[in-house]
Design an enzyme around this catalytic site. Structure first.
Site, PDB file in Angstrom:
ATOM      1  N   TYR A 106      36.883  33.155  49.878  1.00 28.01           N
ATOM      2  CA  TYR A 106      37.721  32.072  49.338  1.00 28.01           C
ATOM      3  C   TYR A 106      37.615  32.073  47.811  1.00 28.01           C
ATOM      4  O   TYR A 106      38.634  32.032  47.101  1.00 28.01           O
ATOM      5  CB  TYR A 106      37.268  30.724  49.910  1.00 28.01           C
ATOM      6  CG  TYR A 106      37.988  29.543  49.296  1.00 28.01           C
ATOM      7  CD1 TYR A 106      39.318  29.273  49.618  1.00 28.01           C
ATOM      8  CD2 TYR A 106      37.354  28.710  48.366  1.00 28.01           C
ATOM      9  CE1 TYR A 106      39.995  28.200  49.040  1.00 28.01           C
ATOM     10  CE2 TYR A 106      38.020  27.644  47.787  1.00 28.01           C
ATOM     11  CZ  TYR A 106      39.345  27.390  48.121  1.00 28.01           C
ATOM     12  OH  TYR A 106      40.010  26.331  47.538  1.00 28.01           O
ATOM     13  N   SER A 129      40.828  26.973  41.898  1.00 24.41           N
ATOM     14  CA  SER A 129      39.740  26.074  42.308  1.00 24.41           C
ATOM     15  C   SER A 129      38.557  26.333  41.387  1.00 24.41           C
ATOM     16  O   SER A 129      38.419  27.433  40.832  1.00 24.41           O
ATOM     17  CB  SER A 129      39.336  26.389  43.751  1.00 24.41           C
ATOM     18  OG  SER A 129      38.104  25.797  44.065  1.00 24.41           O
TER      19      SER A 129
HETATM   20  N1  LIG Z   1      40.719  20.015  48.670  1.00 27.81           N
HETATM   21  C1  LIG Z   1      39.939  20.563  47.761  1.00 27.81           C
HETATM   22  O1  LIG Z   1      38.786  20.145  47.552  1.00 27.81           O
HETATM   23  C2  LIG Z   1      40.445  21.710  46.912  1.00 27.81           C
HETATM   24  C3  LIG Z   1      39.690  22.061  45.785  1.00 27.81           C
HETATM   25  C4  LIG Z   1      40.130  23.103  44.989  1.00 27.81           C
HETATM   26  C5  LIG Z   1      41.297  23.777  45.302  1.00 27.81           C
HETATM   27  N2  LIG Z   1      42.012  23.428  46.410  1.00 27.81           N
HETATM   28  C6  LIG Z   1      43.230  24.184  46.710  1.00 27.81           C
HETATM   29  O2  LIG Z   1      44.329  23.313  46.700  1.00 27.81           O
HETATM   30  C7  LIG Z   1      45.375  23.855  47.506  1.00 27.81           C
HETATM   31  C8  LIG Z   1      45.921  22.771  48.398  1.00 27.81           C
HETATM   32  O3  LIG Z   1      44.894  22.365  49.297  1.00 27.81           O
HETATM   33  P1  LIG Z   1      44.687  20.850  49.765  1.00 27.81           P
HETATM   34  O4  LIG Z   1      43.348  20.433  49.348  1.00 27.81           O
HETATM   35  O5  LIG Z   1      45.865  20.036  49.390  1.00 27.81           O
HETATM   36  O6  LIG Z   1      44.601  21.089  51.332  1.00 27.81           O
HETATM   37  P2  LIG Z   1      45.555  20.692  52.544  1.00 27.81           P
HETATM   38  O7  LIG Z   1      45.839  19.236  52.497  1.00 27.81           O
HETATM   39  O8  LIG Z   1      44.927  21.272  53.752  1.00 27.81           O
HETATM   40  O9  LIG Z   1      46.911  21.462  52.204  1.00 27.81           O
HETATM   41  C9  LIG Z   1      47.030  22.848  52.328  1.00 27.81           C
HETATM   42  C10 LIG Z   1      48.507  23.191  52.269  1.00 27.81           C
HETATM   43  O10 LIG Z   1      48.625  24.636  52.366  1.00 27.81           O
HETATM   44  C11 LIG Z   1      49.582  24.936  53.357  1.00 27.81           C
HETATM   45  N3  LIG Z   1      49.272  26.190  54.050  1.00 27.81           N
HETATM   46  C12 LIG Z   1      48.082  26.589  54.568  1.00 27.81           C
HETATM   47  N4  LIG Z   1      48.225  27.769  55.192  1.00 27.81           N
HETATM   48  C13 LIG Z   1      49.543  28.111  55.074  1.00 27.81           C
HETATM   49  C14 LIG Z   1      50.326  29.222  55.528  1.00 27.81           C
HETATM   50  N5  LIG Z   1      49.791  30.214  56.269  1.00 27.81           N
HETATM   51  N6  LIG Z   1      51.636  29.254  55.218  1.00 27.81           N
HETATM   52  C15 LIG Z   1      52.211  28.240  54.506  1.00 27.81           C
HETATM   53  N7  LIG Z   1      51.522  27.176  54.057  1.00 27.81           N
HETATM   54  C16 LIG Z   1      50.217  27.108  54.342  1.00 27.81           C
HETATM   55  C17 LIG Z   1      49.529  23.775  54.347  1.00 27.81           C
HETATM   56  O11 LIG Z   1      50.791  23.650  54.973  1.00 27.81           O
HETATM   57  P3  LIG Z   1      51.041  23.794  56.572  1.00 27.81           P
HETATM   58  O12 LIG Z   1      49.847  23.269  57.279  1.00 27.81           O
HETATM   59  O13 LIG Z   1      52.306  23.002  56.770  1.00 27.81           O
HETATM   60  O14 LIG Z   1      51.260  25.245  56.762  1.00 27.81           O
HETATM   61  C18 LIG Z   1      49.277  22.594  53.423  1.00 27.81           C
HETATM   62  O15 LIG Z   1      50.491  22.056  52.958  1.00 27.81           O
HETATM   63  C19 LIG Z   1      44.756  25.031  48.267  1.00 27.81           C
HETATM   64  O16 LIG Z   1      45.164  26.244  47.678  1.00 27.81           O
HETATM   65  C20 LIG Z   1      43.257  24.828  48.075  1.00 27.81           C
HETATM   66  O17 LIG Z   1      42.565  26.053  48.099  1.00 27.81           O
HETATM   67  C21 LIG Z   1      41.622  22.401  47.218  1.00 27.81           C
END
Ligand SMILES: NC(=O)c1ccc[n+]([C@@H]2O[C@H](COP(=O)([O-])OP(=O)(O)OC[C@H]3O[C@@H](n4cnc5c(N)ncnc54)[C@H](OP(=O)(O)O)[C@@H]3O)[C@@H](O)[C@H]2O)c1
Length: 244
Positions: free
Chosen positions: A145, A133
């Site tokens: 985080y 990120s």
């Molecule tokens: N959205 C943003 O602005 C942003 C920006 C920079 C980086 N990111 C990073 O991008 C990645 C994906 O996030 P996203 O934005 O796509 O959010 P999201 O839609 O909330 O997806 C998060 C994913 O992580 C999985 N997850 C969370 N806790 C878990 C656990 N204990 N065990 C297994 N799986 C788990 C969830 O699956 P389940 O719920 O099925 O467990 C879900 O598929 C993350 O690492 C986040 O830090 C996001």
């Protein structure tokens, strides 16, 4: 040179939602076979129906589940994407909040890479992606985080020395329109940077694999932030305080 994707097997963590689900669609479109990892079986099954992937339910905060995912996986591509956020004052975090955040966001990716990279190196074929990120540069109110995301970035930089001919790419998105913010209980409140779509991140991630890019910032102009921090860290800190 990057990896040709057609016919490869990709394991994607956090495939049930957001960036992971969009990446599953993009990789399926490129001809990959998929292993879809997450906790929510219903949402994983929906992604599997769209992409033809195989569902693997696992809580990556649990060591036994991480080992189960890592065992016997003959994968060419490992997409370390699962993660969640925590925003607020450091003193408001419990010890359990801290350890779960580190376990899911950092330790699980380190462990999956430790288990799966050696076979890729032996086959002289593969690619490992870390979804970090822009928070890796340091963010107010998200210290732990940010530390997990910075940890991923540094782990990727270091493990790359052990990886040739396997590629390693770190993806550093800014703000992305996914359930990430509702899941952490704090909506995205900044006006800057504007949120991008998860499909944009997925497309950049896939291009990063195909071209074997070391780091991919999404949107691309965020590289400027990293360069400013690297060259004039004092000015970066003052700007970050001003703009959040
Ligand atoms: N959205 C943003 O602005 C942003 C920006 C920079 C980086 N990111 C990073 O991008 C990645 C994906 O996030 P996203 O934005 O796509 O959010 P999201 O839609 O909330 O997806 C998060 C994913 O992580 C999985 N997850 C969370 N806790 C878990 C656990 N204990 N065990 C297994 N799986 C788990 C969830 O699956 P389940 O719920 O099925 O467990 C879900 O598929 C993350 O690492 C986040 O830090 C996001």
């Amino acid at each position: 040179m990057g990896l040709r994707l057609a016919g490869r097997t990709a394991l994607i963590t956090g495939a049930s939602s957001g960036i992971g689900a969009a990446t599953a669609s993009a990789l399926a479109h490129s001809g990959c076979r998929l292993v879809l990892v997450g906790r929510d079986e219903r949402r994983l099954s929906e992604v599997a129906r769209r992409t033809g992937g195989r569902v693997m339910c696992a809580d990556l905060g649990e060591r036994a589940d991480v080992e189960r995912v890592a065992a016997d996986q003959d994968v060419d591509l490992l997409i370390n994407n699962a993660g969640f956020g925590w925003e607020g004052a450091l003193e408001d975090m419990s010890a359990e909040d801290v350890s779960t955040l580190i376990a899911v966001n950092l330790t699980a990716s380190v462990e999956l890479t430790r288990h799966l990279l050696p076979a890729m190196v032996r086959r002289r074929r593969g690619h490992v992606v870390f979804v970090s990120s822009i928070a890796a540069l340091g963010v107010r109110g998200e210290a732990v985080y940010a530390a997990t995301k910075s940890g991923l970035r540094t782990f990727a930089e270091s493990v790359r020395y052990e990886a040739p001919p396997v590629g390693v790419t770190t993806v550093l998105p800014g703000a992305v329109r996914t359930p990430f913010f509702t899941s952490r209980g704090k909506p995205y409140a900044r006006s800057f940077p504007r949120q991008v779509e998860p499909t944009t991140v997925a497309e950049a991630l896939v291009r990063g694999i195909e071209r074997n890019h070391r780091e991919v910032f999404v949107p691309g102009w965020l590289t400027v932030a990293a360069r400013v921090q690297g060259t004039v860290p004092g000015a970066f800190h003052r700007l970050a305080r001003l703009f959040g």
